[in-house]
Design a protein around this motif. Structure first.
Motif, PDB file in Angstrom:
ATOM      1  N   THR A 138       0.837  -1.006   0.150  1.00  0.00           N
ATOM      2  CA  THR A 138       0.245   0.139  -0.207  1.00  0.00           C
ATOM      3  C   THR A 138       0.533   1.505   0.063  1.00  0.00           C
ATOM      4  OG1 THR A 138      -2.039  -1.171   1.136  1.00  0.00           O
ATOM      5  CG2 THR A 138      -2.017   1.470   1.229  1.00  0.00           C
ATOM      6  N   ILE A 139       0.121   2.149  -1.060  1.00  0.00           N
ATOM      7  CA  ILE A 139       1.862   3.682  -0.974  1.00  0.00           C
ATOM      8  C   ILE A 139      -0.061   4.751  -0.646  1.00  0.00           C
ATOM      9  CG2 ILE A 139       3.100   2.247  -2.620  1.00  0.00           C
ATOM     10  CD1 ILE A 139       1.754   3.982  -4.643  1.00  0.00           C
ATOM     11  N   TYR A 140       0.870   5.400  -0.263  1.00  0.00           N
ATOM     12  CA  TYR A 140       0.141   6.843  -0.052  1.00  0.00           C
ATOM     13  C   TYR A 140       0.644   8.305  -1.196  1.00  0.00           C
ATOM     14  CZ  TYR A 140       0.485  11.757   1.865  1.00  0.00           C
ATOM     15  OH  TYR A 140      -0.399  12.693   2.816  1.00  0.00           O
ATOM     16  N   VAL A 141      -0.836   8.740  -1.589  1.00  0.00           N
ATOM     17  CA  VAL A 141      -0.075   9.792  -2.893  1.00  0.00           C
ATOM     18  C   VAL A 141      -0.398  10.786  -2.456  1.00  0.00           C
ATOM     19  CG1 VAL A 141      -0.785   9.736  -5.005  1.00  0.00           C
ATOM     20  CG2 VAL A 141      -0.182   7.700  -4.827  1.00  0.00           C
ATOM     21  N   ALA A 142       0.455  11.630  -2.512  1.00  0.00           N
ATOM     22  CA  ALA A 142      -0.189  13.604  -2.336  1.00  0.00           C
ATOM     23  C   ALA A 142       0.135  14.114  -3.398  1.00  0.00           C
ATOM     24  CB  ALA A 142       0.871  14.011  -0.979  1.00  0.00           C
ATOM     25  N   GLY A 143      -0.978  15.591  -3.573  1.00  0.00           N
ATOM     26  CA  GLY A 143      -1.180  16.158  -4.361  1.00  0.00           C
ATOM     27  C   GLY A 143      -2.220  15.504  -5.657  1.00  0.00           C
ATOM     28  N   GLN A 186       5.668  -0.337  -5.236  1.00  0.00           N
ATOM     29  CA  GLN A 186       7.196   0.348  -5.366  1.00  0.00           C
ATOM     30  C   GLN A 186       7.180   0.966  -7.004  1.00  0.00           C
ATOM     31  OE1 GLN A 186       8.873   1.660  -2.995  1.00  0.00           O
ATOM     32  NE2 GLN A 186       7.137   0.126  -1.603  1.00  0.00           N
ATOM     33  N   VAL A 187       6.987  -0.056  -7.749  1.00  0.00           N
ATOM     34  CA  VAL A 187       6.982   0.108  -9.893  1.00  0.00           C
ATOM     35  C   VAL A 187       6.094   1.400  -9.847  1.00  0.00           C
ATOM     36  CG1 VAL A 187       6.731  -0.397 -11.421  1.00  0.00           C
ATOM     37  CG2 VAL A 187       8.397  -2.153 -10.347  1.00  0.00           C
ATOM     38  N   ALA A 188       5.037   1.008  -8.859  1.00  0.00           N
ATOM     39  CA  ALA A 188       3.921   2.387  -8.955  1.00  0.00           C
ATOM     40  C   ALA A 188       3.775   3.771  -8.997  1.00  0.00           C
ATOM     41  CB  ALA A 188       2.132   1.818  -9.083  1.00  0.00           C
ATOM     42  N   LEU A 189       4.529   3.849  -7.493  1.00  0.00           N
ATOM     43  CA  LEU A 189       4.754   4.407  -6.974  1.00  0.00           C
ATOM     44  C   LEU A 189       5.493   5.574  -8.156  1.00  0.00           C
ATOM     45  CD1 LEU A 189       4.843   6.172  -4.317  1.00  0.00           C
ATOM     46  CD2 LEU A 189       6.721   4.715  -3.382  1.00  0.00           C
ATOM     47  N   GLU A 190       6.933   5.037  -8.537  1.00  0.00           N
ATOM     48  CA  GLU A 190       8.600   5.237  -9.212  1.00  0.00           C
ATOM     49  C   GLU A 190       7.174   5.813 -10.640  1.00  0.00           C
ATOM     50  OE1 GLU A 190      11.024   6.063  -7.997  1.00  0.00           O
ATOM     51  OE2 GLU A 190      11.235   5.234  -6.884  1.00  0.00           O
ATOM     52  N   ILE A 191       6.109   4.997 -11.211  1.00  0.00           N
ATOM     53  CA  ILE A 191       5.445   6.193 -12.679  1.00  0.00           C
ATOM     54  C   ILE A 191       4.538   6.958 -12.042  1.00  0.00           C
ATOM     55  CG2 ILE A 191       3.291   5.191 -13.784  1.00  0.00           C
ATOM     56  CD1 ILE A 191       4.435   2.542 -13.496  1.00  0.00           C
ATOM     57  N   LEU A 192       4.171   7.003 -10.604  1.00  0.00           N
ATOM     58  CA  LEU A 192       3.414   7.746 -10.471  1.00  0.00           C
ATOM     59  C   LEU A 192       4.106   9.798 -10.219  1.00  0.00           C
ATOM     60  CD1 LEU A 192       0.721   6.855  -7.940  1.00  0.00           C
ATOM     61  CD2 LEU A 192       0.025   7.778 -10.053  1.00  0.00           C
ATOM     62  N   LYS A 193       5.416   9.256  -9.822  1.00  0.00           N
ATOM     63  CA  LYS A 193       6.266   9.768  -9.413  1.00  0.00           C
ATOM     64  C   LYS A 193       7.035  10.952 -10.882  1.00  0.00           C
ATOM     65  CE  LYS A 193       8.452   8.292  -4.471  1.00  0.00           C
ATOM     66  NZ  LYS A 193       9.219   8.773  -3.837  1.00  0.00           N
ATOM     67  N   GLY A 194       7.166   9.590 -11.615  1.00  0.00           N
ATOM     68  CA  GLY A 194       7.298  10.318 -12.791  1.00  0.00           C
ATOM     69  C   GLY A 194       6.541  10.893 -14.235  1.00  0.00           C
ATOM     70  N   LYS A 195       5.320  10.454 -14.039  1.00  0.00           N
ATOM     71  CA  LYS A 195       3.732  11.345 -14.752  1.00  0.00           C
ATOM     72  C   LYS A 195       4.022  12.431 -14.419  1.00  0.00           C
ATOM     73  CE  LYS A 195       1.940   7.938 -16.633  1.00  0.00           C
ATOM     74  NZ  LYS A 195       1.668   8.200 -17.711  1.00  0.00           N
ATOM     75  N   ASP A 196       3.423  13.845 -15.213  1.00  0.00           N
ATOM     76  CA  ASP A 196       3.871  14.532 -15.434  1.00  0.00           C
ATOM     77  C   ASP A 196       2.185  15.049 -14.403  1.00  0.00           C
ATOM     78  OD1 ASP A 196       4.013  17.633 -15.409  1.00  0.00           O
ATOM     79  OD2 ASP A 196       3.185  18.533 -18.101  1.00  0.00           O
ATOM     80  N   TRP A 197       2.309  14.942 -13.223  1.00  0.00           N
ATOM     81  CA  TRP A 197       0.785  14.949 -12.290  1.00  0.00           C
ATOM     82  C   TRP A 197       0.874  15.610 -11.159  1.00  0.00           C
ATOM     83  CZ3 TRP A 197      -1.459   9.063 -12.848  1.00  0.00           C
ATOM     84  CH2 TRP A 197      -1.736   9.327 -13.642  1.00  0.00           C
ATOM     85  N   LYS A 198       2.030  16.585 -10.821  1.00  0.00           N
ATOM     86  CA  LYS A 198       2.985  16.761  -9.578  1.00  0.00           C
ATOM     87  C   LYS A 198       2.394  16.124  -8.209  1.00  0.00           C
ATOM     88  CE  LYS A 198       2.714  20.932 -12.195  1.00  0.00           C
ATOM     89  NZ  LYS A 198       2.274  23.199 -11.443  1.00  0.00           N
ATOM     90  N   LEU A 199       2.117  14.991  -8.119  1.00  0.00           N
ATOM     91  CA  LEU A 199       2.360  13.563  -7.294  1.00  0.00           C
ATOM     92  C   LEU A 199       3.820  13.638  -6.501  1.00  0.00           C
ATOM     93  CD1 LEU A 199      -0.092  11.828  -9.157  1.00  0.00           C
ATOM     94  CD2 LEU A 199      -0.773  13.649  -7.697  1.00  0.00           C
ATOM     95  N   LYS A 200       3.194  13.466  -4.732  1.00  0.00           N
ATOM     96  CA  LYS A 200       4.269  12.433  -4.374  1.00  0.00           C
ATOM     97  C   LYS A 200       4.421  11.590  -3.192  1.00  0.00           C
ATOM     98  CE  LYS A 200       7.398  16.779  -3.315  1.00  0.00           C
ATOM     99  NZ  LYS A 200       7.776  17.768  -2.270  1.00  0.00           N
ATOM    100  N   GLY A 201       4.662  10.586  -2.920  1.00  0.00           N
ATOM    101  CA  GLY A 201       4.587   9.870  -2.701  1.00  0.00           C
ATOM    102  C   GLY A 201       5.783   8.796  -1.889  1.00  0.00           C
ATOM    103  N   ARG A 202       4.980   7.712  -1.287  1.00  0.00           N
ATOM    104  CA  ARG A 202       5.969   6.537   0.130  1.00  0.00           C
ATOM    105  C   ARG A 202       4.773   5.669   0.254  1.00  0.00           C
ATOM    106  NH1 ARG A 202       6.935   6.009   4.717  1.00  0.00           N
ATOM    107  NH2 ARG A 202       9.150   6.781   4.399  1.00  0.00           N
ATOM    108  N   ASN A 203       5.652   4.491   1.348  1.00  0.00           N
ATOM    109  CA  ASN A 203       5.254   4.000   1.244  1.00  0.00           C
ATOM    110  C   ASN A 203       4.309   4.448   2.286  1.00  0.00           C
ATOM    111  OD1 ASN A 203       6.435   1.828  -0.038  1.00  0.00           O
ATOM    112  ND2 ASN A 203       7.694   1.801   1.316  1.00  0.00           N
ATOM    113  N   ALA A 204       2.814   3.288   2.875  1.00  0.00           N
ATOM    114  CA  ALA A 204       2.177   3.836   3.925  1.00  0.00           C
ATOM    115  C   ALA A 204       2.593   3.475   4.803  1.00  0.00           C
ATOM    116  CB  ALA A 204       0.809   2.572   3.590  1.00  0.00           C
ATOM    117  N   LEU A 205       2.287   4.019   5.739  1.00  0.00           N
ATOM    118  CA  LEU A 205       2.402   4.009   7.633  1.00  0.00           C
ATOM    119  C   LEU A 205       1.459   3.594   8.091  1.00  0.00           C
ATOM    120  CD1 LEU A 205       5.147   6.736   7.722  1.00  0.00           C
ATOM    121  CD2 LEU A 205       5.462   3.971   7.579  1.00  0.00           C
ATOM    122  N   THR A 206       0.385   4.015   8.621  1.00  0.00           N
ATOM    123  CA  THR A 206      -0.855   3.895   9.130  1.00  0.00           C
ATOM    124  C   THR A 206      -1.947   3.040   8.418  1.00  0.00           C
ATOM    125  OG1 THR A 206      -1.318   6.431   8.594  1.00  0.00           O
ATOM    126  CG2 THR A 206      -0.482   5.795  10.580  1.00  0.00           C
TER     127      THR A 206
END
Length: 737
Positions: free
Chosen positions: A564-569, A617-637
């Protein structure tokens, strides 16, 4: 990081105050259904409500379903248990005196529990009868049977008033007066309609004719017939024949071995297994010969769905009475033999605790039903109002299953519950509960290793001294402070010319709604250059946050956060973007979009759940690379932890995003008040449960319950964890455990 089996929530309507979860792939259980070799019991939770709380009744629903399956009790409303029949046994560990507060206060000490048990949920504060609640003994059992007189069951005034005799199909066919045996025989046209084998019928060329004479009277003898079958490459074939004469005397009860290889013994219906049939030498032709010798020329065969019996016998006999057609309902509705036996004769047959049907019992029952019809006549049968009784029984069964206790479920299977405890013996008065009273938690543990494999359902209760009420409140307040500090970062220094909001400060604090946002800020903003100044972003170092980095690593490795990953923005259209480009995220299981409670407006962050850690992890890198101005990391809570933190948060009206406040002054923090001792207890018992867990057999459904605490100073919710132990489990990263 280890990777747990993933939850796969079903698509469902959004509940009030819930986070929106969009299902993107078909449920895993369906995939498993298409792969017979991979059939294993699977568990997946559907916990998207904001409080993520499972009631004691819902927990009881799951435990009953784990015992009996969907054929006997309703499916749980909050989770999905696939291939329930593959479960070997159920073990419920109760850590009496512990709550969710204990788990997160000593989170690092509970290493095994947090890293192994993928499915976690909150429990409400316990009642005084927690044990009775979770096994359903606090409910009054609904008893809806059929009280019986000499002539049959009593009919309620409500059911009697709904009877329409004139339009009853039995009255329309036979009239009101009693009829003789010959009137109950199926006509040749009826036999054609219901596919009975007849001379010249399709696929009946090789069928053998019985020695019938053509002279039938109301005094002709009745014979009850029942056949059990198996599946071969040719379809259904005979494996047992039972024949009884009037009075119930057994004339024939023979096992039969088909010529072709058996693909399925249909044991749950026939009761026949490979071991039973192996020594049998009787063939179909032997049975046919014996049957022709036993039946007189004017014999009338009686059975339930008799056309099927005659077809597997490959015999033709023109004089038959079929009880499924004799007791016919509206629009040709046929009632089950067990239902007719209960309603008309007041007897229970085909009991669920028996392996398969008893052919002799079924043959005798069909014969008795015909004799009852002949004795009391069509009007008496019509007055039973069979359709209303069946509807009433189905509703009663449904409600009865809902209110049935775990003990009743086990009793229906002829099984017992094992209860290991050192406290007051609460279940000793129940006959199908084997209680072992122990002198200490250590003895409970030792007995569990020996006794648990011998029982299908086990409750292993450990008792711990709960936090003293005042100390528990201090711990709760300490947790408030700790999670608030962990979700708050400090940034600076800023130049004197930098105007942030309405304040000019060299430092400011930012308090985030979720821990992931604070951690992401530290990881991505610390060390950046702003107007020539190197900005530092970090947490305030206090007595409570000294172990923060260790705790963050523990949360990342929590099995519930795996994949599970957290995505902001994100914006309002983020979900549509993901759906449009779903080919980039083939292992995406769900998108969890939190919303504001009052406005229902979508927040600017979300959680994406994937089947595997690598896919996340692969999805997280893809989302960061997209021109969607997103940030993210692994979920914690985990979701239930977010709900709990929201409940104890000191400022529930805190707006989303950052808040500018003056620097916090150094304050005195609560001391841990000799917390070393509880830490040692938590660590020790996590290790002991780990050893006990590894001693369980594969296919064991394991449930850990911290019931919570309740006293005059306040209440603390409980915590539940569950997992199905598999054949091989490993801590190796990337391996499914």
């Amino acid at each position: 990081m280890e990777q747990e089996e993933e939850a796969n929530p079903r698509k469902r309507k959004e509940a009030p105050n819930s986070a929106l979860a969009t299902e993107l792939v078909e449920p895993r259980s369906d995939v498993q259904d298409r792969e017979p070799q991979a059939k294993k019991a699977r568990l997946s939770t559907i916990l998207f409500a904001d409080n993520c709380e499972v009631t004691h009744r819902q927990l009881c629903e799951l435990l009953k379903y784990a015992i009996l399956g969907k054929s006997a009790v309703p499916k749980p409303s909050w989770c999905q248990l696939s291939h329930q029949k593959q479960l070997n046994n159920v073990v419920v560990f109760i850590l009496k005196g512990m709550s969710q507060l204990h788990f997160y206060k000593f989170y690092l000490e509970f290493r095994f529990l947090r890293k192994t048990f993928r499915h976690k949920f909150s429990l409400p504060p316990p009642t005084s009868s927690f044990l009775f609640d979770i096994i359903g003994l606090q409910k009054k059992k609904s008893t809806r049977g059929f009280p019986r007189t000499v002539e049959g069951p009593l009919i309620s005034a409500t059911l009697k008033s709904s009877i329409d005799l004139q339009n009853d199909p039995i009255i329309q066919k036979y009239g009101y007066k009693n009829v003789g045996l010959t009137r109950c025989l199926l006509t040749k046209e009826e036999m054609k309609t219901f596919h009975f084998p007849l001379p010249g019928s399709p696929n009946c060329e090789s069928f053998i004719l019985s020695k019938y004479s053509g002279f039938i009277t109301d005094s002709s003898p009745l014979f009850g017939l029942d056949c059990e079958v198996c599946l071969t490459s040719m379809g259904k074939e005979l494996t047992r024949i039972s024949l009884v004469a009037e009075g119930g005397h057994c004339l024939m009860d023979e096992l039969v071995k088909p010529d072709l290889k058996i693909l399925d013994y249909l044991t749950s219906f026939s009761g026949i297994t490979k071991e039973i049939l192996n020594p049998v030498t009787t063939k179909l032709k032997d049975v046919q010969k014996l049957l022709r010798e036993l039946l007189p020329p004017d014999a009338v065969l009686v059975g339930h769905c008799l056309d099927l019996d005659l077809r597997v016998l490959k015999m033709i006999h023109p004089y038959v009475i079929d009880t499924s057609l004799l007791y016919i309902g509206k629009q040709g509705r046929r009632f089950k033999l067990a239902f007719l036996a209960k309603v008309i004769l007041g007897k229970d047959i085909q009991c669920p605790d028996k392996l398969g049907h008893d052919g002799l019992e079924d043959a005798r029952t069909a014969l008795e039903l015909v004799q009852y019809f002949l004795k009391y006549g069509p009007k008496k049968i019509a007055e039973f109002n069979l359709e209303a009784l069946e509807a009433n029984q189905e509703q009663g069964n449904k409600e009865g299953a809902t209110h049935m206790s775990v003990l009743k479920c086990l009793d229906s299977m002829g099984q017992k519950l094992l209860f290991l405890t050192q406290d007051v013996d609460e279940l000793s008065s129940y006959r199908n509960c084997q209680t072992i009273k122990c002198s200490s938690n250590k003895e409970v543990l030792e007995q569990a290793r020996v006794e648990v494999p011998l029982f299908p359902f086990n409750i292993v209760e450990f008792s711990f001294q709960p936090f003293p009420p005042l100390f528990a409140e201090e711990m709760k307040n300490s947790m408030k402070t700790k999670w608030t500090q962990m979700s708050t970062v400090y940034a600076g220094p800023f130049s004197e010319d930098c105007n942030v909001g309405a304040l000019k400060k060299p430092y400011f604090s930012i308090q985030y709604e979720v821990l992931e946002a604070a951690q992401l800020a530290i990881e991505t903003m610390n060390g950046i250059l702003l107007e020539g100044s190197c900005i530092r972003v970090h947490r305030l170092v206090t007595e409570l946050t000294l172990e923060c980095d260790t705790l963050i690593r523990g949360l990342e490795q929590d099995s519930e956060n795996q994949g599970t990953i957290y995505v902001a923005g994100i914006g309002e259209t983020f979900k549509e973007h993901v759906l449009e480009q779903s080919n980039l995220f083939p292992d995406l299981e769900a998108v969890i979009l939190p919303k504001e409670v009052k406005s229902r407006k979508q927040k600017n962050y979300c959680f994406l759940k994937f089947k595997t850690v690598n896919s996340a992890q692969v999805a997280l890198e893809i989302l960061k690379g997209k021109d969607w101005k997103l940030k993210g990391r692994n979920a914690l809570t985990p979701r239930h932890l977010q709900a709990w933190l929201k409940d104890i948060h000191p400022d529930p009206t805190m707006p989303m995003g950052l808040r500018i406040v003056p620097p916090l002054l150094e304050r005195h923090i609560f001391r841990t008040l000799k917390a070393n001792h509880p830490k040692i207890i938590a660590w020790r018992w996590s290790r002991r449960i780990e050893k006990l867990y590894h001693s369980l057999s594969p296919g064991t459904f394991c449930v850990i319950l911290m019931p919570g605490t309740k006293n005059t100073f306040g209440s603390h919710p409980g915590l539940g964890m569950m997992k199905i132990k598999e054949e091989e489990e490993s801590d190796t990263p990337g391996m499914r455990v």
